[in-house]
Design an enzyme around this catalytic site. Structure first.
Site, PDB file in Angstrom:
ATOM      1  N   SER A  44      -3.245   6.471   5.762  1.00  0.00           N
ATOM      2  CA  SER A  44      -2.639   5.401   6.552  1.00  0.00           C
ATOM      3  C   SER A  44      -3.597   4.941   7.648  1.00  0.00           C
ATOM      4  O   SER A  44      -4.083   5.761   8.437  1.00  0.00           O
ATOM      5  CB  SER A  44      -1.326   5.871   7.179  1.00  0.00           C
ATOM      6  OG  SER A  44      -0.782   4.886   8.030  1.00  0.00           O
TER       7      SER A  44
ATOM      8  N   SER B  90       0.835  -1.199   0.000  1.00  0.00           N
ATOM      9  CA  SER B  90       0.000   0.000   0.000  1.00  0.00           C
ATOM     10  C   SER B  90       0.873   1.254   0.000  1.00  0.00           C
ATOM     11  O   SER B  90       2.102   1.189   0.105  1.00  0.00           O
ATOM     12  CB  SER B  90      -0.911   0.017   1.238  1.00  0.00           C
ATOM     13  OG  SER B  90      -0.170   0.350   2.404  1.00  0.00           O
TER      14      SER B  90
ATOM     15  N   LYS C 215       4.710   0.341   9.786  1.00  0.00           N
ATOM     16  CA  LYS C 215       4.516   1.744  10.154  1.00  0.00           C
ATOM     17  C   LYS C 215       5.774   2.245  10.856  1.00  0.00           C
ATOM     18  O   LYS C 215       6.729   1.500  11.070  1.00  0.00           O
ATOM     19  CB  LYS C 215       3.309   1.918  11.093  1.00  0.00           C
ATOM     20  CG  LYS C 215       2.002   1.322  10.593  1.00  0.00           C
ATOM     21  CD  LYS C 215       1.444   2.031   9.382  1.00  0.00           C
ATOM     22  CE  LYS C 215       0.172   1.355   8.875  1.00  0.00           C
ATOM     23  NZ  LYS C 215      -0.295   1.925   7.585  1.00  0.00           N
TER      24      LYS C 215
ATOM     25  N   SER D 112       0.791   3.634   2.316  1.00  0.00           N
ATOM     26  CA  SER D 112       0.737   4.255   3.641  1.00  0.00           C
ATOM     27  C   SER D 112       2.091   4.754   4.134  1.00  0.00           C
ATOM     28  O   SER D 112       2.145   5.582   5.040  1.00  0.00           O
ATOM     29  CB  SER D 112       0.155   3.274   4.668  1.00  0.00           C
ATOM     30  OG  SER D 112       1.063   2.224   4.949  1.00  0.00           O
TER      31      SER D 112
END
Length: 269
Positions: A225, A73, A138, A75
């Site tokens: 995100s 993704s 993350k 994010s």
């Protein structure tokens, strides 16, 4: 992919058990009957002897040294792009057992700014969330004991606003994205983030107390995100490792759709 990890463990243990049984019992029986019957080694033993060393090496490397992941993704843009293949240091935060992710030997703890891979803990009130246990990536913003706030487009840590430097409009593949590229100066760590300045998502605003044994993580692409601002703090036991290197960027079988050589070998900051 957890199914791959489970399959790898099962195949390694299974082939190892076959070889152990063969050494303890079956080989002796074949030797005893060698003068009467064909003592050719069974196919399952032959395959186990060929594949066990390879499976064992892959399991050890993947579980305790470094594991590959693919970024699915946007994010973590602009630092990680869709199609990036990365390596994750599996012993940065302690040696953990495969499948269960149980820490058996502590090594160190995450530092603010680390990019971490972890098992997604799930959204509050959604016990059947299909993404629970899937791997997410993350950046660590809040450490145990921190008070973190995110209002407007900025982070504050323990009451101290984090400083930002606007680098300009972010372009991707030469096209305008409507986002601004900024440098975020976390204490002890500087990195880039993306924001749509002045268009703050109210759902991502708030304040969090980070309890012991937990971390608050956010994506670098702040307006795109699904991170700790929406589902809360991350338990330490969910950590899988620290992302440290991009080793490939491509899409499609044998990179037939795209291939970006400039991404190869980039360290993850």
């Amino acid at each position: 992919m957890k199914w791959f990890e489970i399959a790898l463990v099962v195949l390694t243990l299974g082939s190892g058990l076959v070889l152990l049984l063969d050494k303890l019992f079956l080989a002796k029986r074949r030797a005893a009957k060698a003068s009467l019957l064909d003592s050719e080694e069974p196919v399952v033993v032959d395959y186990s002897r060929a594949f066990f060393p390879v499976l064992a090496v892959v399991l050890i490397l993947r579980s305790f040294i470094a594991e590959p992941y693919k970024i699915p993704s946007s994010s973590m843009m602009p630092n990680l792009l869709i199609g990036d293949f990365i390596l994750v240091n599996k012993f940065s935060y302690g040696f953990r057992l495969p499948v269960t992710n149980t820490k058996v030997i502590p090594v160190s703890e995450p530092e603010r700014g680390d990019v971490v891979v972890f098992q997604f803990p799930g959204h509050p009130g959604q016990p059947e969330d299909p993404q629970i246990g899937e791997n997410f990536i993350k950046r660590v913003i809040g450490l145990p004991g921190d008070h973190i706030s995110f209002h407007g487009d900025a982070v504050s840590i323990n009451g101290q606003p984090v400083s930002y430097e606007v680098k300009g409009e972010y372009l991707f593949d030469g096209k305008q994205t409507g986002q601004t590229l900024l440098t975020e100066n976390l204490p002890g760590r500087t990195h880039t983030v993306l924001e749509q300045l002045g268009v703050a998502d109210p759902r991502g605003q708030g304040e969090w107390e980070v309890p012991q044994g937990h971390y608050l993580v956010m994506g670098d692409n702040r307006d795109n995100s699904d991170d700790g601002r929406f589902w809360g703090v991350l338990p330490e036991q969910n950590l899988r490792g620290k992302a440290f290197l991009i080793w490939l960027n491509c899409s499609g079988w044998f990179c037939k759709n795209s291939f970006e050589p400039s991404r190869i070998g980039n360290r993850i900051q």
